[in-house]
Enzyme design. Structure first.
Site, short mmCIF file in Angstrom:
data_model
loop_
_atom_site.label_atom_id
_atom_site.label_comp_id
_atom_site.label_asym_id
_atom_site.label_seq_id
_atom_site.Cartn_x
_atom_site.Cartn_y
_atom_site.Cartn_z
N GLY A 9 36.38 46.68 31.00
CA GLY A 9 36.57 45.24 31.54
C GLY A 9 36.12 45.02 32.88
O GLY A 9 35.63 45.52 33.59
N HIS B 261 56.16 60.17 41.45
CA HIS B 261 55.82 60.83 42.82
C HIS B 261 56.58 60.37 44.17
O HIS B 261 56.64 60.99 45.15
CB HIS B 261 54.26 60.59 43.01
N ASN C 24 53.09 39.56 32.45
CA ASN C 24 52.05 39.85 31.57
C ASN C 24 52.48 39.30 30.17
O ASN C 24 53.67 39.79 30.09
CB ASN C 24 51.42 41.18 32.05
N ARG D 29 50.91 39.36 26.15
CA ARG D 29 49.67 39.78 25.61
C ARG D 29 49.80 40.08 23.98
O ARG D 29 51.01 40.32 23.53
CB ARG D 29 49.20 40.99 26.07
N HIS E 113 55.04 39.96 39.46
CA HIS E 113 54.05 40.05 38.33
C HIS E 113 54.68 39.78 36.90
O HIS E 113 55.61 39.88 36.53
CB HIS E 113 53.75 41.52 38.40
#
Length: 312
Positions: free
Chosen positions: A265, A177, A110, A112, A108
């Protein structure tokens, strides 16, 4: 924030999307990225590029978006409540690649930029992003290579950039969790606005580019090395099981997913990151001493991959 700076960032992000798609597509002879351009009713839009059913990538997507809004979503002001109520621009490239072969890790990335604006006041801008690796079967050399590439990208900007953003990545990509990290980490940074004395916009943007440009340098060699390894039903089943953790994080924890949904979005692009096939097993346990157990006992432990030894 001057308009030429905004356009400069936008043009870089569009080119980055092109470069990433071109590099990754060279690894997969069985499919190509398809492009889907879209507009957002509230303002802005983007282009999504998706590859699926390939020889190497079961599903992957590389999104570019540039959206506008009259009010910052709660997820965007969580750490900066003083910006609540401002209008905003957000632009970025985000991607997730889900391989067929369980020996190839999911990745992954990203990068921005946000701009928060209010009439009569100066705009507030900042950069964010990073990349992380989620293996299903761990290889020491791959993890070290991934982190060394991230370290090399950060090194020109300061001695503490890698250590700070590696730690932030370990803390961010964590499932409370499950009490375990999603993967072996990488880099994560947000709210980056360097002061003028520290380089200001130019150095902040340069760091964004260093992170964005180093993603394929870190990931493509790993894909090339592992994509032809032989695997069977056991490995495939474990991959689908571990993908469940990926889904849980993206739907429960991820700020990017929450921001996208809160800002109305494009749902198809926001949920592009989810794998096509996944499974959950009730109370499943790996066999003692198995490679599947090694993943959680030796790799998903927030290790210092630059300085640690293989015996740790």
């Amino acid at each position: 924030m001057e308009s030429q700076n905004i356009e400069q960032v936008k043009q870089y992000l569009l080119q980055l999307q092109d470069d990433i798609c071109k590099t990754l597509q060279l690894e997969d002879s069985g499919a190509s990225f398809i492009e889907d351009s879209w507009k957002r009713p509230e303002g802005g839009g983007g282009r999504s590029r998706v590859i699926s059913g390939g020889d190497v990538f079961e599903k992957g997507g590389v999104n570019f978006s540039h959206v506008f809004g009259s009010k910052m979503p709660p997820s965007a002001t969580q750490s900066r409540p003083e910006l609540a109520g401002r209008s905003f621009q957000a632009m970025g490239v985000s991607l997730v690649m889900h391989p067929n072969n369980p020996y190839v890790p999911t990745s992954h990335a990203n990068v921005r930029m946000f701009i928060a604006e209010k009439e009569g006041e100066l705009p507030v801008w900042w950069f964010g992003g990073g990349y992380d690796l989620t293996p299903y079967y761990g290889f020491e050399e791959d993890c070290r290579f991934w982190h060394q590439t991230a370290y090399d990208a950060c090194k020109p900007f300061g001695d503490d950039f890698y250590s700070r953003y590696k730690k932030w990545c370990d803390e961010y990509f964590y499932l409370p969790h499950r009490k375990e990290p999603r993967g072996v980490g990488g880099l994560f940074f947000d709210d980056l606005t360097l002061s003028q004395s520290d380089g200001g916009f130019d150095k902040s943007f340069a760091f964004l580019r260093a992170v964005g440009d180093s993603y394929t340098k870190a990931y493509q060699p790993i894909v090339a090395k592992r994509k032809d390894m032989i695997y069977g039903e056991r490995e495939r089943g474990f991959q689908l099981y571990r993908r469940g953790r990926y889904v849980e994080f993206n739907l429960v924890q991820d700020r990017g997913t929450i921001f996208g949904l809160q800002s109305n979005g494009r749902t198809e692009s926001i949920l592009m990151s989810l794998p096509p096939l996944v499974r959950w097993e009730y109370m499943w346990q790996a066999e003692e001493g198995s490679p599947e157990q090694d993943l959680t006992s030796k790799f998903l432990i927030g290790r210092d991959w630059i300085n640690s030894t293989s015996n740790e």
